[in-house]
Design a protein around this motif. Structure first.
Motif, PDB file in Angstrom:
ATOM      1  N   VAL A   6     -26.824  -9.654 -25.595  1.00  0.00           N
ATOM      2  CA  VAL A   6     -25.615 -10.478 -25.632  1.00  0.00           C
ATOM      3  C   VAL A   6     -24.777 -10.059 -26.845  1.00  0.00           C
ATOM      4  O   VAL A   6     -25.275 -10.036 -27.971  1.00  0.00           O
ATOM      5  CB  VAL A   6     -25.957 -11.975 -25.716  1.00  0.00           C
ATOM      6  CG1 VAL A   6     -24.689 -12.815 -25.833  1.00  0.00           C
ATOM      7  CG2 VAL A   6     -26.768 -12.416 -24.493  1.00  0.00           C
ATOM      8  N   TYR A   7     -23.520  -9.731 -26.582  1.00  0.00           N
ATOM      9  CA  TYR A   7     -22.584  -9.374 -27.651  1.00  0.00           C
ATOM     10  C   TYR A   7     -21.672 -10.573 -27.881  1.00  0.00           C
ATOM     11  O   TYR A   7     -20.888 -10.926 -26.999  1.00  0.00           O
ATOM     12  CB  TYR A   7     -21.786  -8.133 -27.252  1.00  0.00           C
ATOM     13  CG  TYR A   7     -22.671  -6.901 -27.118  1.00  0.00           C
ATOM     14  CD1 TYR A   7     -23.465  -6.741 -25.978  1.00  0.00           C
ATOM     15  CD2 TYR A   7     -22.747  -5.950 -28.126  1.00  0.00           C
ATOM     16  CE1 TYR A   7     -24.311  -5.644 -25.848  1.00  0.00           C
ATOM     17  CE2 TYR A   7     -23.587  -4.842 -28.009  1.00  0.00           C
ATOM     18  CZ  TYR A   7     -24.371  -4.702 -26.871  1.00  0.00           C
ATOM     19  OH  TYR A   7     -25.211  -3.617 -26.743  1.00  0.00           O
ATOM     20  N   LEU A   8     -21.795 -11.187 -29.032  1.00  0.00           N
ATOM     21  CA  LEU A   8     -20.971 -12.355 -29.371  1.00  0.00           C
ATOM     22  C   LEU A   8     -19.736 -11.818 -30.095  1.00  0.00           C
ATOM     23  O   LEU A   8     -19.823 -11.331 -31.221  1.00  0.00           O
ATOM     24  CB  LEU A   8     -21.771 -13.282 -30.284  1.00  0.00           C
ATOM     25  CG  LEU A   8     -21.050 -14.519 -30.801  1.00  0.00           C
ATOM     26  CD1 LEU A   8     -20.748 -15.489 -29.678  1.00  0.00           C
ATOM     27  CD2 LEU A   8     -21.888 -15.212 -31.870  1.00  0.00           C
ATOM     28  N   VAL A   9     -18.595 -11.899 -29.409  1.00  0.00           N
ATOM     29  CA  VAL A   9     -17.421 -11.159 -29.876  1.00  0.00           C
ATOM     30  C   VAL A   9     -16.232 -12.080 -30.119  1.00  0.00           C
ATOM     31  O   VAL A   9     -15.901 -12.929 -29.285  1.00  0.00           O
ATOM     32  CB  VAL A   9     -17.034 -10.097 -28.805  1.00  0.00           C
ATOM     33  CG1 VAL A   9     -15.769  -9.351 -29.213  1.00  0.00           C
ATOM     34  CG2 VAL A   9     -18.180  -9.110 -28.589  1.00  0.00           C
ATOM     35  N   GLY A  10     -15.566 -11.889 -31.243  1.00  0.00           N
ATOM     36  CA  GLY A  10     -14.333 -12.621 -31.538  1.00  0.00           C
ATOM     37  C   GLY A  10     -13.153 -11.922 -30.884  1.00  0.00           C
ATOM     38  O   GLY A  10     -13.010 -10.707 -30.987  1.00  0.00           O
ATOM     39  N   ALA A  11     -12.314 -12.727 -30.197  1.00  0.00           N
ATOM     40  CA  ALA A  11     -11.168 -12.155 -29.479  1.00  0.00           C
ATOM     41  C   ALA A  11      -9.878 -12.273 -30.280  1.00  0.00           C
ATOM     42  O   ALA A  11      -8.814 -11.895 -29.799  1.00  0.00           O
ATOM     43  CB  ALA A  11     -11.011 -12.861 -28.136  1.00  0.00           C
ATOM     44  N   GLY A  12      -9.952 -12.834 -31.491  1.00  0.00           N
ATOM     45  CA  GLY A  12      -8.737 -13.017 -32.275  1.00  0.00           C
ATOM     46  C   GLY A  12      -7.943 -14.216 -31.761  1.00  0.00           C
ATOM     47  O   GLY A  12      -8.360 -14.904 -30.828  1.00  0.00           O
ATOM     48  N   VAL A  34     -18.482 -14.024 -20.563  1.00  0.00           N
ATOM     49  CA  VAL A  34     -18.510 -15.488 -20.632  1.00  0.00           C
ATOM     50  C   VAL A  34     -17.492 -15.881 -21.698  1.00  0.00           C
ATOM     51  O   VAL A  34     -17.657 -15.548 -22.871  1.00  0.00           O
ATOM     52  CB  VAL A  34     -19.920 -15.991 -21.012  1.00  0.00           C
ATOM     53  CG1 VAL A  34     -19.952 -17.517 -21.010  1.00  0.00           C
ATOM     54  CG2 VAL A  34     -20.979 -15.434 -20.056  1.00  0.00           C
ATOM     55  N   TYR A  35     -16.411 -16.569 -21.284  1.00  0.00           N
ATOM     56  CA  TYR A  35     -15.292 -16.763 -22.219  1.00  0.00           C
ATOM     57  C   TYR A  35     -14.914 -18.227 -22.369  1.00  0.00           C
ATOM     58  O   TYR A  35     -15.124 -19.045 -21.477  1.00  0.00           O
ATOM     59  CB  TYR A  35     -14.079 -15.949 -21.761  1.00  0.00           C
ATOM     60  CG  TYR A  35     -13.511 -16.384 -20.432  1.00  0.00           C
ATOM     61  CD1 TYR A  35     -14.081 -15.947 -19.230  1.00  0.00           C
ATOM     62  CD2 TYR A  35     -12.415 -17.232 -20.370  1.00  0.00           C
ATOM     63  CE1 TYR A  35     -13.571 -16.362 -18.016  1.00  0.00           C
ATOM     64  CE2 TYR A  35     -11.896 -17.641 -19.156  1.00  0.00           C
ATOM     65  CZ  TYR A  35     -12.482 -17.208 -17.984  1.00  0.00           C
ATOM     66  OH  TYR A  35     -11.969 -17.626 -16.775  1.00  0.00           O
ATOM     67  N   LEU A  87     -17.385 -14.041 -25.220  1.00  0.00           N
ATOM     68  CA  LEU A  87     -16.082 -13.841 -25.866  1.00  0.00           C
ATOM     69  C   LEU A  87     -15.512 -15.177 -26.329  1.00  0.00           C
ATOM     70  O   LEU A  87     -15.348 -16.099 -25.536  1.00  0.00           O
ATOM     71  CB  LEU A  87     -15.147 -13.190 -24.839  1.00  0.00           C
ATOM     72  CG  LEU A  87     -13.875 -12.544 -25.339  1.00  0.00           C
ATOM     73  CD1 LEU A  87     -14.151 -11.461 -26.373  1.00  0.00           C
ATOM     74  CD2 LEU A  87     -13.099 -11.943 -24.160  1.00  0.00           C
ATOM     75  N   LYS A  88     -15.177 -15.222 -27.607  1.00  0.00           N
ATOM     76  CA  LYS A  88     -14.683 -16.472 -28.195  1.00  0.00           C
ATOM     77  C   LYS A  88     -13.358 -16.239 -28.888  1.00  0.00           C
ATOM     78  O   LYS A  88     -13.112 -15.159 -29.424  1.00  0.00           O
ATOM     79  CB  LYS A  88     -15.668 -16.959 -29.253  1.00  0.00           C
ATOM     80  CG  LYS A  88     -16.941 -17.454 -28.675  1.00  0.00           C
ATOM     81  CD  LYS A  88     -17.857 -17.834 -29.807  1.00  0.00           C
ATOM     82  CE  LYS A  88     -18.892 -18.799 -29.348  1.00  0.00           C
ATOM     83  NZ  LYS A  88     -18.371 -20.055 -28.836  1.00  0.00           N
ATOM     84  N   GLY A  89     -12.516 -17.276 -28.939  1.00  0.00           N
ATOM     85  CA  GLY A  89     -11.259 -17.158 -29.664  1.00  0.00           C
ATOM     86  C   GLY A  89     -11.503 -16.949 -31.151  1.00  0.00           C
ATOM     87  O   GLY A  89     -12.499 -17.425 -31.689  1.00  0.00           O
TER      88      GLY A  89
END
Ligand code: SAH
Length: 267
Positions: A6-12, A34-35, A87-89
């Motif tokens: 799982v890549y927990l990524v900030g989308a800005g 998953v967003y 993907l998270k804000g």
């Protein structure tokens, strides 16, 4: 990307150009995305066409999946051998519950990586022309969450109401009147400059500037819609001369290219 990870990524904060190169690369490779509701539509469009997209919700008062359900979903997808992009804000470790999600992954023995993103405070301040620190106005800056689960605002007002400091309040629209009242009651001058920025870094960015005394009233009159970010402190004075984005060519261009963006942030 590795399967079963799982890549927990900030989308800005919204503008797709503010994604990191790593986030863009992972978007193109992920099998499942998953967003959250703060991830803008143009950013999701950068994902591989074939990728499965799962909306995890988390709007105020409308949590599509509970946090434990979401944690279980991530574990299940990883165990199925998927390349999962969570993907998270903004940045995943700033008011994004990213910590809770990777704790659950760690507990379940799932491999994960964390990719930082530009947090709303940095992105929104830049596009609103409000430097968060400045040698003439503020030598410290504090990020706080403006509401509790039950809707109340309960902060350590004495420690927040300090001169020479910039306060950035996430999730603060509903609590704005309480926030301004309590800060003034705890010693910040009522004339302290304060701003609230709607949909920062997108074509629907709007900034309302006032003081602790009148910002709640101005914000109500402007009928702002979340997400909004509140910035309090003398640095807000600089917005008057440094606001380069709103009504600029840059914003018009962003709007022309991506009409879905404003909607995306309020989904
Ligand atoms: N992890 C995110 C914050 C999630 S909490 C980050 O690092 O930015 C959600 C809050 O972030 C919103 O209530 C709002 O206060 C703020 N926010 C996120 N994107 C924003 C934007 N484009 N404009 C204004 N505020 C934003």
């Amino acid at each position: 990307m590795r399967p079963g990870t799982v890549y927990l990524v900030g989308a800005g904060p919204g503008d797709p150009d503010l994604l990191t190169l790593r986030a863009a690369k992972l978007l193109a490779e992920a099998e499942v995305i998953v967003y959250d509701h703060l991830v803008s539509a143009p950013i999701l469009e950068l994902g591989a066409r074939a990728a499965e997209r799962i909306y995890a919700g988390k709007e105020r008062g409308n949590h599509t999946l509970s946090q434990p359900e979401l944690n279980q979903l991530l574990v299940r997808l990883a165990r199925a051998g998927k390349r999962v992009l969570r993907l998270k804000g903004g940045d995943p470790f700033i008011f994004g519950r990213g910590g809770e999600e990777v704790e659950a992954l760690a507990a379940a023995g799932i491999a994960f990586e964390v990719v930082p993103g530009i947090t709303a405070a940095c992105g929104v301040a830049a596009y609103a022309g409000i430097p968060l620190t400045h040698r003439d106005y503020a030598n410290s800056c504090l990020f706080v969450a403006g509401h509790l689960k039950d809707g109340s605002v309960d902060l350590d007002w004495d420690s927040l109401a300090r001169p020479g400091r910039t306060l950035v309040v996430y999730m603060g629209l509903v609590g704005l009147p309480t926030l301004c009242r309590e800060l003034a009651a705890h010693g910040l001058p009522a004339a302290t400059p304060a701003a609230i920025v709607q949909h920062g870094t997108t074509s629907s960015q709007r900034t309302v500037v006032g003081t602790l005394a009148n910002l709640p009233q101005l914000a109500r009159a402007a009928r702002l819609a979340p997400p909004t970010l509140i910035i309090i402190g003398d640095v807000v004075r600089l917005h008057g001369i440094l606001a380069w984005y709103e009504s600029s060519a840059a914003q018009a261009e962003a709007g022309a290219g991506e009409p879905a963006r404003a909607q995306a942030l309020t989904r």
